[in-house]
Enzyme design. Sequence first.
Site, PDB file in Angstrom:
ATOM      1  N   HIS A 180       0.834  -1.201   0.000  1.00 47.17           N
ATOM      2  CA  HIS A 180       0.000   0.000   0.000  1.00 47.17           C
ATOM      3  C   HIS A 180       0.869   1.252   0.000  1.00 47.17           C
ATOM      4  O   HIS A 180       2.064   1.183   0.259  1.00 47.17           O
ATOM      5  CB  HIS A 180      -0.941   0.034   1.211  1.00 47.17           C
ATOM      6  CG  HIS A 180      -0.259   0.146   2.524  1.00 47.17           C
ATOM      7  ND1 HIS A 180       0.077  -0.958   3.278  1.00 47.17           N
ATOM      8  CD2 HIS A 180       0.169   1.218   3.235  1.00 47.17           C
ATOM      9  CE1 HIS A 180       0.667  -0.567   4.386  1.00 47.17           C
ATOM     10  NE2 HIS A 180       0.744   0.757   4.390  1.00 47.17           N
TER      11      HIS A 180
ATOM     12  N   HIS B 210       3.375  11.613  -6.548  1.00 52.78           N
ATOM     13  CA  HIS B 210       1.958  11.438  -6.857  1.00 52.78           C
ATOM     14  C   HIS B 210       1.624   9.960  -7.009  1.00 52.78           C
ATOM     15  O   HIS B 210       2.507   9.133  -7.170  1.00 52.78           O
ATOM     16  CB  HIS B 210       1.573  12.200  -8.137  1.00 52.78           C
ATOM     17  CG  HIS B 210       2.220  11.653  -9.366  1.00 52.78           C
ATOM     18  ND1 HIS B 210       3.457  12.077  -9.804  1.00 52.78           N
ATOM     19  CD2 HIS B 210       1.822  10.714 -10.254  1.00 52.78           C
ATOM     20  CE1 HIS B 210       3.782  11.416 -10.900  1.00 52.78           C
ATOM     21  NE2 HIS B 210       2.809  10.578 -11.196  1.00 52.78           N
TER      22      HIS B 210
ATOM     23  N   GLU C 281      -2.359  11.193 -10.832  1.00 48.53           N
ATOM     24  CA  GLU C 281      -2.258  11.160 -12.286  1.00 48.53           C
ATOM     25  C   GLU C 281      -3.289  10.177 -12.839  1.00 48.53           C
ATOM     26  O   GLU C 281      -3.429   9.068 -12.326  1.00 48.53           O
ATOM     27  CB  GLU C 281      -0.847  10.727 -12.696  1.00 48.53           C
ATOM     28  CG  GLU C 281      -0.622  10.713 -14.187  1.00 48.53           C
ATOM     29  CD  GLU C 281       0.800  10.314 -14.552  1.00 48.53           C
ATOM     30  OE1 GLU C 281       1.112  10.373 -15.748  1.00 48.53           O
ATOM     31  OE2 GLU C 281       1.581   9.916 -13.652  1.00 48.53           O
TER      32      GLU C 281
END
Length: 124
Positions: A7, A76, A118
């Site tokens: 994660h 990101h 994104e």
Amino acid sequence: MKFAFAHNNLNVLDLEKSLAFYQEALGLVELRRKQAKDGSFTLVFLGDGREHAHQLELTWLRDRREPYNLGDNEIHLAFSVDDLEAAHQKHREMGCICYENPAMGIYFISDPDGYWIEIIPEKA
């Protein structure tokens, strides 16, 4: 020895607002939640519905009052989507698109804490 992604973590200021955003914008669903016995933090793990998929962990800290300093925000997450045009329309309606690069066929959305995500077309 073999490693696998488990994660990524993002700290959030308003857990309910963030959960609503990730559900609406990306279709993520809560998989599990862990709360500190003293209520000092809550961890919520989100997934995209696929078995054994990478997860997003949202961390809420009870005593945090100030927005997180994201620095230059050069890190990101990225999500692929099977219908980029429909996703773009949805995100435009949500008002969360923060940057577009039509030449590359990608764009970015921003979550309630200012993290960039994104959006890329699914590879055929």
